[in-house]
Scaffold this motif. Sequence first.
Motif, PDB file in Angstrom:
ATOM      1  N   UNK A  27       0.828  -1.207   0.000  1.00 52.00           N
ATOM      2  CA  UNK A  27       0.000   0.000   0.000  1.00 52.00           C
ATOM      3  C   UNK A  27       0.863   1.258   0.000  1.00 52.00           C
ATOM      4  N   UNK A  28       0.597   2.138  -0.944  1.00 51.24           N
ATOM      5  CA  UNK A  28       1.339   3.396  -1.026  1.00 51.24           C
ATOM      6  C   UNK A  28       1.133   4.220   0.241  1.00 51.24           C
ATOM      7  N   UNK A  29      -0.084   4.196   0.779  1.00 51.99           N
ATOM      8  CA  UNK A  29      -0.357   4.953   2.010  1.00 51.99           C
ATOM      9  C   UNK A  29       0.530   4.477   3.150  1.00 51.99           C
ATOM     10  N   UNK A  30       0.717   3.167   3.273  1.00 54.68           N
ATOM     11  CA  UNK A  30       1.580   2.642   4.335  1.00 54.68           C
ATOM     12  C   UNK A  30       3.037   3.037   4.073  1.00 54.68           C
ATOM     13  N   UNK A  31       3.490   2.907   2.836  1.00 62.24           N
ATOM     14  CA  UNK A  31       4.870   3.275   2.492  1.00 62.24           C
ATOM     15  C   UNK A  31       5.135   4.742   2.817  1.00 62.24           C
ATOM     16  N   UNK A  32       4.182   5.608   2.461  1.00 63.35           N
ATOM     17  CA  UNK A  32       4.341   7.052   2.736  1.00 63.35           C
ATOM     18  C   UNK A  32       4.300   7.331   4.236  1.00 63.35           C
ATOM     19  N   UNK A  33       3.520   6.550   4.974  1.00 64.01           N
ATOM     20  CA  UNK A  33       3.464   6.771   6.418  1.00 64.01           C
ATOM     21  C   UNK A  33       4.794   6.427   7.085  1.00 64.01           C
ATOM     22  N   UNK A  34       5.505   5.476   6.548  1.00 60.45           N
ATOM     23  CA  UNK A  34       6.839   5.139   7.059  1.00 60.45           C
ATOM     24  C   UNK A  34       7.808   6.278   6.749  1.00 60.45           C
ATOM     25  N   UNK A  35       7.726   6.803   5.533  1.00 67.29           N
ATOM     26  CA  UNK A  35       8.570   7.950   5.159  1.00 67.29           C
ATOM     27  C   UNK A  35       8.252   9.156   6.043  1.00 67.29           C
ATOM     28  N   UNK A  36       6.973   9.385   6.290  1.00 67.29           N
ATOM     29  CA  UNK A  36       6.557  10.492   7.151  1.00 67.29           C
ATOM     30  C   UNK A  36       7.127  10.328   8.550  1.00 67.29           C
ATOM     31  N   UNK A  37       7.089   9.104   9.075  1.00 67.72           N
ATOM     32  CA  UNK A  37       7.633   8.875  10.408  1.00 67.72           C
ATOM     33  C   UNK A  37       9.109   9.244  10.477  1.00 67.72           C
ATOM     34  N   UNK A  38       9.860   8.905   9.455  1.00 69.42           N
ATOM     35  CA  UNK A  38      11.287   9.249   9.441  1.00 69.42           C
ATOM     36  C   UNK A  38      11.478  10.767   9.497  1.00 69.42           C
ATOM     37  N   UNK A  39      10.659  11.500   8.738  1.00 66.68           N
ATOM     38  CA  UNK A  39      10.749  12.966   8.751  1.00 66.68           C
ATOM     39  C   UNK A  39      10.318  13.537  10.096  1.00 66.68           C
ATOM     40  N   UNK A  40       9.261  12.981  10.666  1.00 69.74           N
ATOM     41  CA  UNK A  40       8.763  13.447  11.962  1.00 69.74           C
ATOM     42  C   UNK A  40       9.803  13.176  13.048  1.00 69.74           C
ATOM     43  N   UNK A  41      10.465  12.042  12.986  1.00 73.30           N
ATOM     44  CA  UNK A  41      11.488  11.722  13.987  1.00 73.30           C
ATOM     45  C   UNK A  41      12.616  12.749  13.952  1.00 73.30           C
ATOM     46  N   UNK A  42      13.003  13.185  12.763  1.00 80.94           N
ATOM     47  CA  UNK A  42      14.038  14.221  12.646  1.00 80.94           C
ATOM     48  C   UNK A  42      13.567  15.539  13.257  1.00 80.94           C
TER      49      UNK A  42
END
Length: 89
Positions: free
Chosen positions: A7-22
Amino acid sequence: MFKFERLIAWQRSIELFEEIAEIADAIPNSYQSSVSDQIRRSCLSISANIAEATGRESLKERKYYFNVARGSVYETVSLLHIIKSRQHI
């Protein structure tokens, strides 16, 4: 491969988490404990609930977990506004 991994939504949510963690790591320590922890948890909830939804058998259950994921998106955006207003991003 699990269904949610496609799912693209799940993939993007993982990318978002990486940005949010920074972003969360950049918040000063005096303010960090509450807001940075909350935004990490709300953002992590997005991908977790998308994954949970795909593992459910009934449509009613899948909708429930997708709705929880959407609620976590709203929570994350709201926290980003707060962080921005405090000039941390």
